[in-house]
Design an enzyme around this catalytic site. Structure first.
Site, PDB file in Angstrom:
ATOM      1  N   GLU A 181      37.664  37.813  44.217  1.00 32.41           N
ATOM      2  CA  GLU A 181      37.554  37.841  42.767  1.00 32.41           C
ATOM      3  C   GLU A 181      36.605  36.739  42.321  1.00 32.41           C
ATOM      4  O   GLU A 181      36.908  35.945  41.436  1.00 32.41           O
ATOM      5  CB  GLU A 181      38.927  37.662  42.115  1.00 32.41           C
ATOM      6  CG  GLU A 181      38.944  38.092  40.672  1.00 32.41           C
ATOM      7  CD  GLU A 181      40.118  37.506  39.926  1.00 32.41           C
ATOM      8  OE1 GLU A 181      40.694  38.214  39.116  1.00 32.41           O
ATOM      9  OE2 GLU A 181      40.434  36.337  40.149  1.00 32.41           O
ATOM     10  N   GLU A 214      29.077  33.487  39.769  1.00 31.56           N
ATOM     11  CA  GLU A 214      29.788  32.658  40.746  1.00 31.56           C
ATOM     12  C   GLU A 214      29.306  32.900  42.173  1.00 31.56           C
ATOM     13  O   GLU A 214      29.939  32.439  43.125  1.00 31.56           O
ATOM     14  CB  GLU A 214      31.294  32.902  40.643  1.00 31.56           C
ATOM     15  CG  GLU A 214      31.892  32.374  39.355  1.00 31.56           C
ATOM     16  CD  GLU A 214      33.409  32.410  39.354  1.00 31.56           C
ATOM     17  OE1 GLU A 214      33.999  32.805  40.379  1.00 31.56           O
ATOM     18  OE2 GLU A 214      34.007  32.046  38.326  1.00 31.56           O
TER      19      GLU A 214
END
Length: 720
Positions: A180, A189
């Site tokens: 995730e 990210e």
């Protein structure tokens, strides 16, 4: 983060035994960088990892994790439910080897271990490995695993995934990957390079991936508010006050960074005009090795006349290969529309994944109804960018040394006529009684440096610019002529106050000490961390003239009781999360509500207007004054709040009003009605039902000048 070899590189040969010991010690600790809010200095915190056999580990320091989005994510029941269902659908083979990258508290790893046990994996060689490189979170994960009896069913690695090796860490390549590592933009990210490295080094052939696919969407919008967040040049032209941060031919010398900016766009629904239907931008298939770069040319038919000020974007996650489990970050108006594709479950407000805004340049791009516009979308490994009307290439100064990029809210503030007028009038009044003053701009304010230099040709302006430094100096040189002053008037020293000496000031006394205050890089902090201005004033005390003019002259801590049900839910204490006990994380993650004893969560910075449903339950109260005519010192304040509306009080919003000129009552307020500033939000231990005339609340606050922190306490009573 310092590496072992950096610390060993001292010029002395280390004996092999000492080297092994130091390496082992370095492998079990991490260094966390923290900014001192009053000085701007960086400080290193050491985070130690306990040995494996320590069953009573010390929890990681609360301040490291309380300001992260982990708690909000764990309170997102739609997200948790979707991942659980997808993991259960993926784990069907009892010999599955599952790898969880960016494991956080270990929730997905525990889901995988439970699913593996359900198909007999504990006796058939199945395994779950969790990779979490951030040591404070890794420490917390071990506590969660122990609390759920999972410490022997999930193998934890405090490493980046590109540091894992099959054969050393993993017994064999993983055939299921769960992760995730997603942000509001999807890619920020490092999702793509992480998946690429995993496919190359850590995964078996044809692995199962959760999530399976993601699709990004966009929509053209017109919004005066969004326009003000990026078009400084035209907004300061409307101000018509003679100060030019972006002179003609240099319209982009100060701008927002060309990137997607995360924002809660539901809060803008009533003031946005939609100029197109939602359109698909990119589809990312995680079930195969992703590409690093792609480009898409999209034709968009407009639905009405208007100016395209921005593209609002979001993503939809397909978590399973069958296409039955979805999660969407779409704004409310798009979730209610069938044009996006399959219907998505409605979900609660959450703060960890927002929508994103990409700003058009200038006044926006004019569009007429049914016009077809060309959009070029590109993505690299970490971001998605847009260019509308491909032939309309804009001048880009971003590679030039004089170009400054600021946050959208700072851009809007610099273009705000009322804000500019307040500073201009205050400085004008100060200069009428100061002849050839020596002025110190104590922060990173470009506006004040330009303003004083152009208003007072005989002044000497010393810009501290602790954040802007050389870039600030280059910028001032570029705009000096357009603002009718000589660059020789300004000296940029690029230092923090603790490093300034009388030599820097040419041994002259300071007649004017001014600030907005604004410190580059500190915009997202709590409001009182701008009391760094007070700390600077204190350090410069011996260099101030006896009648020095100080602006702002005072700060006033204000507060208002609030109903904040959405924010409360996202920050509330955890118990059961999809069948796993997470109560051990509450204190460390800064949870609020129904905690043991008198514990309460930390005061955190938010744009209150973006916090879902909000309602003011009281008038605004003053709690504490900070007098900048005096050196910094501890302060204490208290007040009694009387409620003006019925409702559930979840806490209070708190901010600082900056008094520029006390005699003329010139005050800049930064409360919830002013959308360019963040406020502090202190949530209560328990929500309180309040009624006008029956409920009162007592609030106390104390300011610690050694840390720059303010602590709050409150109690409520109900009158019969």
């Amino acid at each position: 983060m310092p590496s072992c070899c950096c610390l060993l590189g001292l010029g002395f040969p280390s004996p092999p035994s000492a080297l092994r010991i130091l390496r082992r010690r370095m492998a079990s600790r991490a260094f966390q960088l923290r900014l001192n809010p009053l000085t701007g200095d960086s400080e290193w915190l050491v985070v130690e990892e306990e040995e494996e056999e320590d069953h009573h580990p010390t929890p990681p320091p609360k301040q490291l994790l309380a300001t992260t989005s982990y708690l909000d994510m764990l309170n997102d029941s739609a997200r948790n439910r979707a991942y659980r269902r997808a993991i259960e659908a993926a784990v069907t083979d009892p010999s599955s080897r599952v790898l969880d990258i960016g494991a956080g508290t270990g929730l997905l790893s525990m889901m995988a271990a439970r699913a593996l046990a359900a198909v007999g994996g504990e006796t058939r060689g199945g395994s779950v490995s969790a990779c979490e490189s951030y040591l404070p979170m890794g420490k917390l994960m071990r506590r969660v695993l122990r609390a759920n009896g999972m410490e022997n069913r999930v193998k934890v690695f405090h490493k980046r995934s590109d540091e894992l090796k099959v054969g050393d860490d993993l017994d064999s390549p993983a055939d299921i990957l769960v992760s995730e590592i997603l942000d509001s933009e999807l890619l920020g990210e490092g999702l793509i390079p992480t998946l690429q490295q995993a496919y190359d080094m850590l995964l078996a052939k044809n692995p199962k991936i959760v999530p399976y696919r993601a699709t990004t969407y966009g929509q053209l919008v017109e919004s005066t508010f969004l326009w003000k967040l990026h078009d400084l040049h035209n907004n300061e032209a409307n101000a018509a006050d003679g100060v030019w941060l972006t002179p003609g031919e240099m319209e982009r010398i100060v701008s927002v960074k060309p990137q997607q900016h995360a924002m809660q766009c539901d809060a803008l629904e009533d003031e946005i005009r939609l100029l197109s239907e939602p359109f698909k931008v990119f589809e990312f298939d995680f079930w195969k090795r992703p590409d690093s770069h792609r480009e898409a040319n999209i034709k968009i038919q407009t639905t009405r006349d208007g100016y395209v000020h921005a593209i609002i974007s979001w993503w939809v996650l397909q978590l399973d290969s069958a296409g039955s489990i979805f999660y969407s970050t779409a704004p409310r108006w798009a979730r209610q529309s069938s044009s996006e594709g399959p219907q998505r479950d409605m979900k609660d407000w959450c703060d960890h994944w927002k929508q994103c805004v990409w700003f058009m340049q200038g006044k926006g791009i004019p569009a007429t109804e049914d016009q077809v516009l060309s959009l070029r979308a590109r993505h690299n490994q970490t971001s998605i960018s847009y260019q509308l009307n491909i032939n309309d290439e804009a001048c880009d100064r971003s590679s030039k040394g004089d170009h400054l990029t600021l946050l959208p809210e700072r851009i809007a503030l610099y273009g705000d006529k009322d804000w500019r007028s307040a500073l201009i009038n205050t400085i004008k009044n100060a200069l009428t009684v100061k002849s050839s003053p020596t002025c110190v701009v104590a922060d990173d304010s470009m506006f004040l440096a330009l303003l004083i230099s152009s208003m007072s040709p005989t002044s000497k302006v010393i810009a501290m610019y602790p954040g802007l430094r050389d870039k600030g100096a280059a910028y001032l040189r570029s705009v000096a002529d357009a603002n009718n002053f000589s660059i020789d008037q300004i000296q940029v020293i690029g230092k923090r106050a603790s490093s300034i000496t009388a030599d820097d000031l040419k041994h002259k006394k300071v007649n004017l000490l001014v600030g907005e205050p604004f410190y580059l890089g500190s915009e997202g902090m709590l409001p009182w961390q701008n009391l760094r201005f007070w700390s600077v004033r204190t350090l410069l005390d011996s260099m101030l003239s006896e009648d020095a003019f100080i602006m702002p002259c005072k700060g006033i801590l204000k507060l208002c009781a609030m109903s904040l049900p959405d924010l409360w839910r996202s920050r509330s204490s955890l118990k059961d999360v999809e069948g796993f006990d997470h109560s051990v994380v509450n204190e460390t993650l800064g949870a609020c509500g129904y905690l043991p004893g008198d514990q309460q969560g930390p005061c955190l910075p938010y744009y209150v207007w973006q916090c879902g449903y909000t309602k003011k339950l009281s008038k605004v109260y003053s709690l504490m004054d900070f007098n900048f005519s005096e050196p910094i010192h501890s302060c204490f304040g208290k007040t009694k709040i009387e409620f003006s509306h019925d409702g559930t009080c979840h806490g209070f919003a708190v901010w600082i009003d900056w008094v520029l000129d006390e005699r003329k009552s010139v005050v800049l307020t930064t409360g919830p009605d002013n959308r360019y500033w963040k406020q502090g939000v202190q949530l209560f231990g328990k929500p309180v039902e309040v009624n006008p005339g029956k409920s009162v609340m007592h609030v106390e606050a104390s300011f610690d000048p050694s840390t720059g922190e303010i602590t709050f306490s409150s109690s409520s009573t109900t009158c019969s």
